[in-house]
Scaffold this active site. Structure first.
Site, short mmCIF file in Angstrom:
data_model
loop_
_atom_site.label_atom_id
_atom_site.label_comp_id
_atom_site.label_asym_id
_atom_site.label_seq_id
_atom_site.Cartn_x
_atom_site.Cartn_y
_atom_site.Cartn_z
N ASP A 201 -12.83 0.94 12.95
CA ASP A 201 -11.79 0.55 12.43
C ASP A 201 -11.62 1.21 10.99
O ASP A 201 -12.42 1.99 10.78
CB ASP A 201 -11.62 -0.94 11.95
CG ASP A 201 -11.18 -2.00 13.00
OD1 ASP A 201 -10.57 -1.38 13.97
OD2 ASP A 201 -10.93 -3.09 12.82
N LYS A 223 -5.83 0.75 12.45
CA LYS A 223 -4.50 0.40 12.57
C LYS A 223 -4.28 0.36 11.08
O LYS A 223 -4.85 -0.12 10.22
CB LYS A 223 -4.51 -1.08 13.12
CG LYS A 223 -4.89 -1.05 14.71
CD LYS A 223 -4.67 -2.31 15.42
CE LYS A 223 -5.46 -2.59 16.77
NZ LYS A 223 -5.39 -4.08 17.10
#
Length: 423
Positions: A201, A223
């Site tokens: 991530d 993201k």
């Protein structure tokens, strides 16, 4: 430097007969270790510890309740003598030498044909350390090496994978905390050190990726709010596909996998496809990032509970009281709307609000205002994600709060104050 006439090796004793002479605590430890190795253990001693007697009663070893005889060594592959009587231990060692049987003599390590190292097992790695005949030194070194392996400070990753027997790999969903590499758990750090593939991530502890071996593949799936270059279904597919190739996969996530982190979906997808999955909780940013700014989510006299929501969620069901802390994650873009919704639900406009950007990182920044002013303040200074927004009286505790927010005695603040609705 003295040269020891030692050739380190490991014995595979599964199903092979071994002899332990003696029934005291040392003999007990050695017998248990030999049983762990799968050996067929015979203990010869007039008296034995309760544990040894229990193992014999359970049929896990054979106990000959008598004095040692030379014939006890017949057919034995390995012997351990630990009677506590030097003459008996010396006799056993001499008999073993005559029959070319390796024997550990607990009474005289200098004369012993073999030494028993200090041993520890971490994952499927067995550590065995000899330290010049100094058992306490060996144990101290063993403990230090084991700790370094368990914490990920030493590489525990496999380089030779199991044969092509169709064995599956595994997936670990590891919560990395709010970004500082020191806030990942010991278990998470260890699994990261064993990984063949890391699915990373954007907000995880990125510094740890630099410590991975060059052949560890890192797949970036980060993201940002409103921008998901790798859809969640694709992330799920990557995890399963890599595990089915036999890889150890770590899904390195920011915060905690199960706190607004889609970890539940990933774990469920893995299980549906027959992939073993482990979830390692992380330090959630919902609690830790406010703490980095000195803001507790609960505090005696100020707040007994808290709610964690994203800025994208409806806030109508959140208690609209300053004594109930509201933590907004990913809420910068909707801050003005969120403040208006909370105010419309009855939360006073003078309720303190704190925004912590880049918690625990060198560029951490704290902005403090009130429900009525915070949107304008955030816009003026350019507040940006990653940020955690805290709403409630607990913000008064922060050392960054302006002096007029402070109160000398928090216990005098009335809990469950009546709602004040704005007209």
């Amino acid at each position: 430097m003295a040269i020891q006439d030692i050739y380190p090796t490991a014995l595979r004793l599964l199903g092979r007969p071994v002899l332990v002479v003696g029934g005291g605590p040392v003999a007990e430890r050695r017998a248990k270790g030999l049983l762990d190795a799968g050996a067929k253990v015979t203990v010869v001693a007039p008296v034995a510890t309760d544990t040894l007697r229990g193992l014999a009663t359970a049929g896990l070893l054979t106990w000959e309740q008598r004095e040692y005889r030379t014939s006890d060594l017949d057919g034995v592959w390995f012997a351990q003598t630990a009677t506590g009587t030097a003459a008996v231990d010396t006799q056993v060692a001499a008999d073993a030498e005559a029959q070319r049987i390796w024997c550990v003599n607990a009474s005289d390590h200098e004369a012993s044909a073999a030494w028993t190292p200090a041993v520890a097992v971490v994952d499927d790695v067995k550590i065995a350390i000899n330290a010049g005949g100094d058992p306490r030194r060996a144990m101290a070194l063993r403990n230090a090496v084991a700790t370094a392996l368990e914490t990920g400070d030493l590489p525990l990753r496999r380089h030779r994978k199991p044969g092509n027997d169709g064995s599956l790999g595994s997936v670990a969903l590891v919560g990395g905390g709010p970004g500082d590499s020191g806030l990942i758990t010991v278990r998470g750090r260890r699994l990261l050190g064993q990984a063949d593939v890391v699915v990373a991530d954007r907000l995880g502890p990125r510094e740890l990726l630099k410590e991975l071996a060059p052949d560890v593949r890192v797949i970036e799936v980060g993201k940002t709010p409103g921008h998901h270059p790798v859809p969640q279904l694709e992330i799920n597919r990557i995890l399963v596909e890599e595990a089915l190739k036999g890889n150890r996969v770590v899904r390195l996530k920011g915060g905690d996998p199960y706190v607004l982190g889609r970890g539940g979906e990933e774990a469920e997808f893995c299980r549906q496809h027959g992939v073993e999955v482990e979830v390692v909780s992380g330090v959630t940013s919902a609690i830790s990032v406010p703490a980095a700014a000195g803001i507790p989510v609960t505090h005696r006299g100020l707040a007994k509970g808290f709610s964690v929501v994203t800025g994208h969620e409806e806030l109508s069901e959140v208690p609209a009281r300053p004594d109930h802390t509201v933590v907004l994650l990913m809420g910068v873009a909707q801050l003005r709307d969120s403040a208006a919704e909370l105010a419309g639900s009855g939360l006073p406009l003078d309720t303190p609000v704190g925004i912590v950007e880049n918690g625990y990182l060198p560029d951490q920044r704290v902005t403090i205002g009130t429900l009525g002013t915070i949107a304008d303040q955030a816009e003026a200074v350019g507040v940006a994600n990653p940020a955690v927004i805290v709403i409630g009286d607990v913000v008064r505790v922060s050392p960054f709060a302006p002096q007029h927010f402070k109160t000398a005695d928090y216990s005098t603040i009335t809990p469950n104050r009546p709602r004040v609705r704005s007209n």
